[in-house]
Design a protein around this motif. Structure first.
Motif, PDB file in Angstrom:
ATOM      1  N   LEU A  96      27.196  43.966 -59.218  1.00 43.02           N
ATOM      2  CA  LEU A  96      28.475  43.350 -58.849  1.00 43.02           C
ATOM      3  C   LEU A  96      28.275  41.909 -58.389  1.00 43.02           C
ATOM      4  CD1 LEU A  96      31.514  43.608 -58.323  1.00 43.02           C
ATOM      5  CD2 LEU A  96      30.971  44.480 -56.043  1.00 43.02           C
ATOM      6  N   CYS A  97      27.243  41.680 -57.565  1.00 43.66           N
ATOM      7  CA  CYS A  97      26.959  40.320 -57.092  1.00 43.66           C
ATOM      8  C   CYS A  97      26.639  39.390 -58.256  1.00 43.66           C
ATOM      9  CB  CYS A  97      25.783  40.334 -56.116  1.00 43.66           C
ATOM     10  SG  CYS A  97      26.109  41.159 -54.551  1.00 43.66           S
ATOM     11  N   ILE A  98      25.791  39.859 -59.165  1.00 45.30           N
ATOM     12  CA  ILE A  98      25.401  39.032 -60.307  1.00 45.30           C
ATOM     13  C   ILE A  98      26.617  38.704 -61.164  1.00 45.30           C
ATOM     14  CG2 ILE A  98      24.067  39.013 -62.446  1.00 45.30           C
ATOM     15  CD1 ILE A  98      21.981  40.753 -60.996  1.00 45.30           C
ATOM     16  N   TYR A  99      27.491  39.691 -61.366  1.00 48.22           N
ATOM     17  CA  TYR A  99      28.688  39.466 -62.173  1.00 48.22           C
ATOM     18  C   TYR A  99      29.592  38.423 -61.517  1.00 48.22           C
ATOM     19  CZ  TYR A  99      33.117  40.273 -64.552  1.00 48.22           C
ATOM     20  OH  TYR A  99      34.277  40.093 -65.246  1.00 48.22           O
ATOM     21  N   VAL A 100      29.800  38.554 -60.203  1.00 47.71           N
ATOM     22  CA  VAL A 100      30.684  37.620 -59.496  1.00 47.71           C
ATOM     23  C   VAL A 100      30.117  36.204 -59.541  1.00 47.71           C
ATOM     24  CG1 VAL A 100      31.603  37.000 -57.229  1.00 47.71           C
ATOM     25  CG2 VAL A 100      31.684  39.384 -57.997  1.00 47.71           C
ATOM     26  N   VAL A 101      28.805  36.067 -59.287  1.00 48.77           N
ATOM     27  CA  VAL A 101      28.180  34.741 -59.323  1.00 48.77           C
ATOM     28  C   VAL A 101      28.284  34.144 -60.723  1.00 48.77           C
ATOM     29  CG1 VAL A 101      25.970  33.529 -59.158  1.00 48.77           C
ATOM     30  CG2 VAL A 101      26.616  35.179 -57.397  1.00 48.77           C
ATOM     31  N   ALA A 102      28.074  34.960 -61.741  1.00 51.12           N
ATOM     32  CA  ALA A 102      28.163  34.471 -63.112  1.00 51.12           C
ATOM     33  C   ALA A 102      29.572  33.992 -63.438  1.00 51.12           C
ATOM     34  CB  ALA A 102      27.735  35.570 -64.089  1.00 51.12           C
TER      35      ALA A 102
END
Length: 597
Positions: free
Chosen positions: A316-322
Motif C-alpha cells: 500500500l505504501c509503495i502504491y501511494v508513493v508511486a
C-alpha cells in the motif's frame, strides 16, 4: 576419513545441482517462474525437507556473491551519465518510499505489541526489498531497461545504501550496558569516514587503474587470465565495500558503472555471466533452505499474520508513493506487487540487532521466517497479478508521435533490418522518417544512436499520413512480424499507391503471400541474400574461380525465380518438382549447371 569427507562434499554439490535442474524447468513449464522453483528445491533438500543440508547459512554466505555479480552486470549497462540522470529517482523516490514504509511498518509492529526499538528494526529489515528477486523477475520479463524498471532499480540502489545508516542506528539504540562495555568501539564518525574512504578508493581505482590493467592482460592473450581478472575486480570491489561497512552489492555495482564505457565491457559481461547465473540460483536455494518450518509451526499464527500485515502495508505504501510521484495506476500496482517483500539485507540487519541485544533470538527467528516467506510468496503474487491484474500502459516517456512529416523515404520498423536498410538512404542525403511501435526501441535509438524515431503503427492510415507517407517515394516495411508486415503492406498499398513499397519477408511462404496480395513492389527474404553470399564464399573456398561461382549463383537465382513464380501462380507441386530436379545435380556430377537450384 578425508575420502569420506570428499565424498560427502561431492554428494552435497550433486544434490544442489540436481535439485535446481529438476525443479526449475518444472516450475517454469507450469508458469510459476525460476525463482519459485529454486526456493521450492531449497526447501526440499534443506534441513526441513530431505535433510541433505543442515547449514543453509553457509550456502547463503557463498551464494550472496551471485547477487554481487548480478549488480556488477547491471552496472556495466549503466553509464555514469545515465546513472547521474537517475539521481532524483535514487535519492528522491528511494528515500520517500523507505521513509513512508518505515514509519507505517513500525506502527504495524507496535500494533502487534512489540516495543518501539524492536518494531523499528523489524520494520526497517522488511523495508529492504530483495534485490535478487526483483532483479531476476525484471530480467525475465525484459523490464530492467524500461522506465518503470529503472525506477525500481533506483529504489533498490538507495536501499543498498540505507543498510549503512541502519547499522549505525542499531549501535546507537543498543542497551546502555552494551555501550558501556564497548569502550573500544569505533565512533559513528569513524564508521562514516571509513565508508567514504572506501568509496573514494574504489572510484579512484576505477578511473585510473582498471582500463590499463585490462589492456595489459588483453595483450597477454590469455583468456583464462581475463576471466580471473573479471572475478578479481568484482570480488575485490565487494571486499573493499565490506571492509568500509558498505554493501558488497553496492561495491560491485559501482565497479560495473566505472567499467561501463570501457572497451572490455562486453568481454567482462561474458566472463561473469556463467558465475552470476549459478551463484544467483544458489542464493535462492539457500533462501529456501533457511525457512525454519519448526519456527513457523510453533508460531504460525504470528508469522502468517506478520507476513500478510507487513506485505499488505508495504504494498500500500509503495502504491501511494508511486501515485504521488505521478506513476500510472498499472505501474504503481506493478511496483507494489514486485517490491512488497523483505530482502536478503534484512538478515544482516537482524544479526547485528541480535548482537547488540536490540532484539532477542525469538524475534530474530520469527522475523527471518516472515522475510523468507514473503520472498517465497512474491513470485506467486506476481503470477496472479500477471494473470488477473490490469495491463500496464505503454510508457510514452521520451516518445513522440509524427506530425505533418514530409520525407522522400519512410521506414516502418527500426530493428536490425530497418537500421541497416536506412543507412544507404541517409548516405545519399535523402530525407528520411522512421516510425516504430516499440517505445524501448525508440528510446534506445535516441540514446545510443542519436537517431530520431517516431512512435506509431504503420498499419493505420492516419499515422501513415502524419509520418509523410503521402510524399514518400519509397516506403520500407522492416518489422519483425509476419502478420504485421502483411497488414502494414496492404494498408500502405491502399493509402499510398504512388509509392514504391519494399517489404521484408519472414520466409519464402511469406514472400509468396505478399506477392499474391499485391502488397509490395519488392519483396526481400531476410535469409535468402545472406545464404546466397555464404554459398558463394563456400564455392570460392572449395577452389572455384570467381567467374565459376558467379555463374552458379546466377543459375541459382534464375531457378529460384522460376520456382517462385510457379508458387505464386498456385502450382506449388511444380515448384517442388523443379527444386528436386535441381538437387539431382549432387548425384550426377556430369549434369549441366542448369540443374542447380
Amino acid at each position: 576419513m578425508s575420502a569420506e569427507a570428499s565424498t560427502s562434499d561431492l554428494i552435497s554439490v550433486v544434490s544442489l545441482l540436481g535439485a535446481a535442474v529438476v525443479a526449475v524447468p518444472i516450475f517454469k513449464k507450469i508458469g510459476l517462474g525460476s525463482v519459485l522453483g529454486y526456493l521450492a528445491a531449497g526447501l526440499a533438500i534443506g534441513p526441513f525437507g530431505l535433510k541433505l543440508f543442515n547449514d543453509p547459512q553457509a550456502i547463503l554466505h557463498v551464494a550472496e556473491l551471485g547477487v554481487v555479480m548480478f549488480l556488477f552486470v547491471i552496472g556495466l549497462e549503466m553509464q555514469p551519465s545515465h546513472l547521474w540522470s537517475l539521481r532524483r529517482q535514487i535519492f528522491g523516490l528511494g528515500s520517500m518510499q523507505c521513509l513512508v514504509c518505515g514509519i507505517l511498518l513500525t506502527l504495524v509492529g507496535m500494533g502487534f505489541g512489540f516495543p518501539l526499538a524492536v518494531s523499528f528494526v523489524s520494520a526497517m529489515g522488511f523495508v529492504l526489498t530483495s534485490t535478487a528477486i526483483v532483479m531476476q523477475l525484471l530480467g525475465e520479463r525484459g523490464d530492467i531497461a524500461a522506465p518503470r524498471g529503472q525506477r525500481m532499480v533506483s529504489i533498490l540502489l538507495f536501499e543498498d545504501l540505507l543498510i549503512v545508516p541502519l547499522l549505525a542506528i542499531v549501535a546507537f539504540i543498543a542497551p546502555p550496558a552494551l555501550d558501556a562495555s564497548a569502550v573500544a568501539a569505533p565512533s559513528r564518525w569513524g564508521v562514516i569516514g571509513l565508508a567514504l574512504a572506501s568509496l573514494a578508493a574504489l572510484v579512484a581505482a576505477g578511473v585510473w587503474l582498471l582500463n590499463p590493467f585490462f589492456r595489459v592482460l588483453a595483450n597477454a592473450k590469455a583468456r583464462e587470465v581475463m576471466t580471473a581478472a573479471a572475478l578479481l575486480v568484482v570480488l575485490g570491489a565487494a571486499l573493499l565495500m565490506q571492509l568500509g561497512g558498505l554493501s558488497m552489492a553496492m561495491g560491485a555495482f559501482l565497479a560495473g558503472v566505472l567499467l561501463s564505457e570501457s572497451t572490455f565491457r562486453h568481454q567482462l559481461e561474458a566472463d561473469i555471466e556463467p558465475f552470476r547465473g549459478l551463484l544467483l540460483g544458489l542464493f535462492f536455494l539457500g533462501v529456501g533452505m533457511s525457512l525454519d518450518l519448526s519456527v513457523v509451526a510453533a508460531n504460525w499464527q504470528l508469522i502468517v499474520a506478520g507476513v500478510l500485515a507487513l506485505m499488505a502495508t508495504k504494498a500500500l505504501c509503495i502504491y501511494v508513493v508511486a501515485r504521488l510521484t505521478k506513476s500510472s495506476h498499472a505501474d504503481a500496482l506493478d511496483r507494489a506487487v514486485l517490491m512488497a517483500q523483505g530482502g536478503e539485507f534484512a538478515f544482516v540487519l537482524f544479526a547485528a540487532a541480535v548482537g547488540a541485544r536490540v532484539i532477542d533470538a525469538t524475534v530474530n527467528a520469527n522475523m527471518t521466517a516472515i522475510v523468507v516467506l514473503s520472498m517465497a510468496l512474491t513470485p506467486l503474487v506476481v503470477l496472479v497479478h500477471q494473470r488477473f491484474g490490469p495491463r500496464a500502459k505503454v510508457s510514452m516517456e521520451g516518445v513522440e508521435a509524427p506530425q505533418d512529416r514530409q520525407s522522400s523515404v519512410l521506414v516502418i520498423g527500426f530493428g536490425r533490418v530497418g537500421q541497416i536498410a536506412s543507412q544507404g538512404v541517409l548516405a545519399r542525403g535523402a530525407s528520411l522518417t522512421v516510425i516504430d511501435n516499440d517505445t524501448q526501441v525508440i528510446r534506445d535509438a535516441q540514446t545510443y544512436l542519436g537517431f530520431k524515431v517516431y512512435y506509431g503503427d504503420g498499419g493505420r492510415s492516419d499515422v501513415l499520413h502524419a509520418a509523410g507517407a503521402h510524399t514518400a517515394n519509397a516506403i520500407l516495411v522492416c518489422v519483425d512480424d509476419k502478420a504485421a508486415a502483411t497488414r502494414i503492406a496492404e494498408s500502405v498499398r491502399a493509402e499510398c499507391p504512388h509509392a514504391r513499397v519494399l517489404v521484408r519477408a519472414f520466409d519464402r511462404e511469406h514472400a509468396v503471400e505478399l506477392v499474391k496480395t499485391d502488397g509490395a513492389d519488392v519483396v526481400i527474404r531476410e535469409t535468402f541474400e545472406s545464404a546466397m553470399k555464404m554459398g558463394y564464399e563456400a564455392m570460392l573456398a572449395t577452389g572455384a574461380t570467381e567467374e565459376e561461382a558467379e555463374a552458379v549463383v546466377s543459375d541459382l537465382r534464375r531457378l529460384d525465380s522460376e520456382r517462385f513464380d510457379l508458387e505464386v501462380a498456385g502450382d506449388a507441386f511444380a515448384g517442388r518438382a523443379l527444386l528436386r530436379a535441381g538437387l539431382r545435380k549432387k548425384d550426377n556430377p556430369d549434369a549441366s549447371t542448369q540443374a542447380h537450384v
